[in-house]
Design an enzyme around this catalytic site. Structure first.
Site, PDB file in Angstrom:
ATOM      1  N   ASP A 193       0.863  -1.162   0.000  1.00  0.00           N
ATOM      2  CA  ASP A 193       0.000   0.000   0.000  1.00  0.00           C
ATOM      3  C   ASP A 193       0.916   1.234   0.000  1.00  0.00           C
ATOM      4  O   ASP A 193       2.115   1.133   0.281  1.00  0.00           O
ATOM      5  CB  ASP A 193      -0.873  -0.039   1.256  1.00  0.00           C
ATOM      6  CG  ASP A 193      -1.698   1.217   1.436  1.00  0.00           C
ATOM      7  OD1 ASP A 193      -2.299   1.686   0.452  1.00  0.00           O
ATOM      8  OD2 ASP A 193      -1.738   1.743   2.563  1.00  0.00           O
ATOM      9  N   ASP A 195      -0.274   5.057   0.949  1.00  0.00           N
ATOM     10  CA  ASP A 195      -0.558   6.015   2.014  1.00  0.00           C
ATOM     11  C   ASP A 195      -0.420   5.379   3.392  1.00  0.00           C
ATOM     12  O   ASP A 195      -0.997   4.318   3.661  1.00  0.00           O
ATOM     13  CB  ASP A 195      -1.971   6.572   1.856  1.00  0.00           C
ATOM     14  CG  ASP A 195      -2.126   7.437   0.603  1.00  0.00           C
ATOM     15  OD1 ASP A 195      -1.198   7.430  -0.230  1.00  0.00           O
ATOM     16  OD2 ASP A 195      -3.164   8.095   0.460  1.00  0.00           O
ATOM     17  N   GLU A 202      -1.266  10.767   3.901  1.00  0.00           N
ATOM     18  CA  GLU A 202      -2.443  10.413   3.119  1.00  0.00           C
ATOM     19  C   GLU A 202      -2.506  11.435   1.987  1.00  0.00           C
ATOM     20  O   GLU A 202      -2.713  12.639   2.220  1.00  0.00           O
ATOM     21  CB  GLU A 202      -3.708  10.478   3.975  1.00  0.00           C
ATOM     22  CG  GLU A 202      -3.789   9.408   5.051  1.00  0.00           C
ATOM     23  CD  GLU A 202      -4.062   8.022   4.484  1.00  0.00           C
ATOM     24  OE1 GLU A 202      -4.670   7.934   3.393  1.00  0.00           O
ATOM     25  OE2 GLU A 202      -3.654   7.020   5.118  1.00  0.00           O
ATOM     26  N   ARG A 238     -14.648  12.528  -1.118  1.00  0.00           N
ATOM     27  CA  ARG A 238     -13.454  13.318  -0.812  1.00  0.00           C
ATOM     28  C   ARG A 238     -12.910  14.019  -2.054  1.00  0.00           C
ATOM     29  O   ARG A 238     -12.507  15.181  -2.005  1.00  0.00           O
ATOM     30  CB  ARG A 238     -12.382  12.413  -0.187  1.00  0.00           C
ATOM     31  CG  ARG A 238     -12.726  11.978   1.231  1.00  0.00           C
ATOM     32  CD  ARG A 238     -11.728  10.968   1.775  1.00  0.00           C
ATOM     33  NE  ARG A 238     -11.842   9.677   1.089  1.00  0.00           N
ATOM     34  CZ  ARG A 238     -10.995   8.669   1.249  1.00  0.00           C
ATOM     35  NH1 ARG A 238      -9.963   8.799   2.048  1.00  0.00           N
ATOM     36  NH2 ARG A 238     -11.180   7.537   0.608  1.00  0.00           N
ATOM     37  N   SER A 281      -2.593   1.485  -4.709  1.00  0.00           N
ATOM     38  CA  SER A 281      -3.023   2.577  -3.854  1.00  0.00           C
ATOM     39  C   SER A 281      -4.444   3.015  -4.167  1.00  0.00           C
ATOM     40  O   SER A 281      -4.847   3.065  -5.339  1.00  0.00           O
ATOM     41  CB  SER A 281      -2.074   3.773  -4.020  1.00  0.00           C
ATOM     42  OG  SER A 281      -2.506   4.880  -3.271  1.00  0.00           O
ATOM     43  N   GLY A 282      -5.156   3.342  -3.103  1.00  0.00           N
ATOM     44  CA  GLY A 282      -6.440   4.003  -3.266  1.00  0.00           C
ATOM     45  C   GLY A 282      -6.248   5.488  -3.503  1.00  0.00           C
ATOM     46  O   GLY A 282      -7.216   6.228  -3.635  1.00  0.00           O
ATOM     47  N   LYS A 326      -7.419  -4.021  -4.900  1.00  0.00           N
ATOM     48  CA  LYS A 326      -6.024  -4.241  -4.510  1.00  0.00           C
ATOM     49  C   LYS A 326      -5.658  -5.717  -4.584  1.00  0.00           C
ATOM     50  O   LYS A 326      -4.555  -6.072  -5.018  1.00  0.00           O
ATOM     51  CB  LYS A 326      -5.789  -3.699  -3.094  1.00  0.00           C
ATOM     52  CG  LYS A 326      -5.778  -2.179  -3.008  1.00  0.00           C
ATOM     53  CD  LYS A 326      -5.345  -1.715  -1.626  1.00  0.00           C
ATOM     54  CE  LYS A 326      -5.182  -0.199  -1.602  1.00  0.00           C
ATOM     55  NZ  LYS A 326      -4.635   0.285  -0.318  1.00  0.00           N
ATOM     56  N   ASP A 349      -1.871  -1.067   5.786  1.00  0.00           N
ATOM     57  CA  ASP A 349      -2.251  -0.600   7.122  1.00  0.00           C
ATOM     58  C   ASP A 349      -3.751  -0.450   7.330  1.00  0.00           C
ATOM     59  O   ASP A 349      -4.206  -0.358   8.469  1.00  0.00           O
ATOM     60  CB  ASP A 349      -1.601   0.763   7.394  1.00  0.00           C
ATOM     61  CG  ASP A 349      -2.279   1.882   6.613  1.00  0.00           C
ATOM     62  OD1 ASP A 349      -2.834   2.795   7.240  1.00  0.00           O
ATOM     63  OD2 ASP A 349      -2.265   1.835   5.365  1.00  0.00           O
ATOM     64  N   ASN A 352      -8.992  -1.384   3.770  1.00  0.00           N
ATOM     65  CA  ASN A 352      -9.071  -1.654   2.331  1.00  0.00           C
ATOM     66  C   ASN A 352      -7.870  -2.464   1.828  1.00  0.00           C
ATOM     67  O   ASN A 352      -7.798  -2.791   0.645  1.00  0.00           O
ATOM     68  CB  ASN A 352      -9.226  -0.349   1.539  1.00  0.00           C
ATOM     69  CG  ASN A 352      -8.026   0.555   1.662  1.00  0.00           C
ATOM     70  OD1 ASN A 352      -7.348   0.564   2.694  1.00  0.00           O
ATOM     71  ND2 ASN A 352      -7.738   1.333   0.627  1.00  0.00           N
TER      72      ASN A 352
END
EC number: 3.1.3.3
Length: 408
Positions: A193, A195, A202, A238, A281-282, A326, A349, A352
Site C-alpha cells: 500500500d 498512504d 495520506e 473526498r 493505492s487508493g 487491490k 495498514d 481496504n
C-alpha cells in the site's frame, strides 16, 4: 544441540556416539584445531553447531565413537588441547544421532524496542505450551529494533501463530510466524500500500490542504480506513471537494510526500535480492507514477484524478482501486512477474488492504488499525518499513554489506 546442521549420513539409534563440547573465548583456529585433534582417531562427523556471542564460543561436535580402546585417549587428548587453547571441554557419551524434530516447522520472528527478558520468557513459554520445541535462536538485527528468530518444530504454523500473536500485543512486541523451509526464500514479489505505508502521508489530505478542506477529508479518510464507510463512496465524496484546484498543485503535493523511514532501504535491499516490488493505492497515479520512477518500482497502480483545462474536476477516471481491487492487482502483478500467489508478500495498514493481505503468501500489517492487525499473518508496529526484511529472514548485517558493495 539442534537437529543436523551437518551430517555425514543417518546412523542407527544404537550406534555409540560422543558429543564433544568446547567453550570459552573465541579466537581464530579453534574449529580447525578441534577437528584436527579428532581426525587422529578416525571418527566421523554426525553433526556440528557453533555459536559465538560477545566473543564467547560454544562449539559442539557429535561424532562416532573411535575404534575400540581409543576413547580414553581421545578424551584426554581433547581436554589437553582445549586447555592449551585456554578453552574448556566436555565430552558426553550417548547413542545415535540427535532426536528427530517433530512435524511442523516454523520460524518465529520477534521484534522489540527493547526486547525485554520478560517478553522473551513469555514467548518461549508459549511455544512450549503449544507443543513446540525451540531448535535454534538467532539474532537478525540489533537496530533500529532488536529482532531475533526462533526455529520451532513440533507444532503446525497456524496454531502457533494464533497463540503467539495474542501474546504479542500484551507484551508490547511484534511477532511473525511463517512456515520454515525453501518456501520462505522463494518469495519473490512484494506489493505495498502507499498512504501511511510506503509514505507517511495520506495523499488526498495533502491535496485537501491546498483546497482548504483538510479536516473534512481527514475525517472521512479515517472512517474509511477503520472500515466504517464504503471505500468507493468515501473516495468520490473526498475527491469532489478538490474540484477546481489548479493542476500545479500536483507538483506541490509530490514535493510534500514523505517516505516512511526505511522505505528506500527496504526497496533497495529487495531489488538486490532479486525481488520484484510494486505498489497499489487508493490514492492517485499523479503521485504513484512519480514514486515508481524515483524508487525503481516494477509495478504501480492507483486511481487517477481527472484533469480538464488545467484544473481538477473533482472526479476520478477509470476502474476504482478499492479493497477488492487491490487483491486483483496483487494477482495481476504476480501473474506478470511469473510468481505464484503463495510466494508473494503484501504490506498495508488499512481495512481496504485486508483482501490483499489475506490473498498474499505473507500479509504484513504495518502500523495498522486493530482490525487489520488481527487479520494479517504478521504485524509490525515500529515506524521503520525496513523491519519487514527481518520477517523474510534478512539480517541487518546482510543489508549493510549490500550497501557497502553498492558504494564500492
Amino acid at each position: 544441540m539442534s537437529a543436523s546442521q551437518t551430517s555425514s549420513s543417518d546412523i542407527p539409534a544404537d550406534v555409540p556416539t560422543l558429543l564433544v563440547k568446547i567453550f570459552g573465548k573465541d579466537r581464530p583456529g579453534i574449529t580447525a584445531g578441534l577437528f584436527d585433534t579428532l581426525a587422529a582417531y578416525s571418527v566421523d562427523v554426525v553433526d556440528i553447531e557453533q555459536v559465538v556471542t560477545r566473543g564467547r564460543m560454544v562449539l559442539c561436535a557429535l561424532v562416532t565413537e573411535p575404534p575400540p580402546g581409543l576413547e580414553g585417549d581421545l578424551r584426554a587428548t581433547v581436554h589437553s588441547w582445549a586447555e592449551s587453547m585456554k578453552m574448556q571441554a566436555e565430552i558426553i557419551s550417548g547413542l545415535g544421532d540427535n532426536r528427530p524434530r517433530g512435524l511442523g516447522r516454523s520460524l518465529v520472528t520477534v521484534l522489540g524496542h527493547p526486547l525485554t527478558a520478560e517478553a522473551t520468557a513469555a514467548i518461549a513459554a508459549r511455544i512450549t505450551q503449544t507443543g513446540g520445541n525451540i531448535d535454534r535462536i538467532f539474532r537478525l538485527a540489533k537496530y533500529p529494533v532488536t529482532a531475533v528468530e526462533f526455529a520451532v518444530s513440533g507444532v503446525e504454523t497456524e496454531p502457533l501463530r494464533t497463540a503467539l500473536v495474542t501474546d504479542a500485543a500484551r507484551l508490547g512486541i511484534d511477532v511473525a510466524v511463517v512456515a520454515a523451509g525453501l518456501y520462505r526464500r522463494a518469495q519473490r514479489l512484494v506489493v505495498m500500500d502507499v498512504d501511511s505505508t510506503l509514505i507517511q502521508d495520506e495523499v488526498i489530505e495533502l491535496f485537501a490542504a491546498h483546497a482548504g478542506c483538510e479536516d473534512k477529508v481527514a475525517e472521512v479518510t479515517a472512517a474509511a480506513m477503520r472500515g466504517e464507510l464504503d471505500f468507493e463512496q468515501s473516495l468520490h465524496a473526498r475527491v469532489a471537494l478538490l474540484e477546481g484546484l489548479d493542476v500545479s498543485v500536483v507538483d506541490k503535493v509530490r514535493s510534500e510526500v514523505r517516505l516512511t523511514p526505511g522505505a528506500r532501504t527496504l526497496i533497495r535491499t529487495l531489488k538486490r535480492l532479486g525481488y520484484q516490488v510494486g505498489v497499489v493505492s487508493g490514492g492517485f497515479t499523479q503521485v504513484t507514477d512519480d514514486l515508481k520512477e524515483r524508487l525503481g518500482l516494477d509495478f504501480a497502480h492507483a486511481n487517477t484524478l481527472e484533469i480538464v483545462d488545467g484544473r481538477l474536476t473533482g472526479k476520478v477516471t477509470g476502474e476504482i482501486v478499492d479493497r477488492a481491487g487491490k487483491a486483483r492487482l496483487l494477482r495481476r502483478f504476480a501473474a506478470e512477474a511469473g510468481v505464484p500467489l503463495s510466494q508473494t508478500v503484501a504490506i498495508g495498514d488499512g481495512a481496504n488492504d485486508l483482501d490483499m493481505l489475506n490473498a498474499a503468501g505473507l500479509g504484513v500489517a504495518f502500523n495498522a488499525k486493530p482490525v487489520v492487525r488481527e487479520a494479517a499473518h504478521a504485524a509490525v508496529n515500529f515506524p521503520f518499513l525496513d523491519t519487514v526484511l527481518y520477517l523474510l529472514g534478512v539480517t541487518r548485517e546482510e543489508v549493510e554489506a549490500a550497501d557497502i558493495l553498492d558504494v564500492v
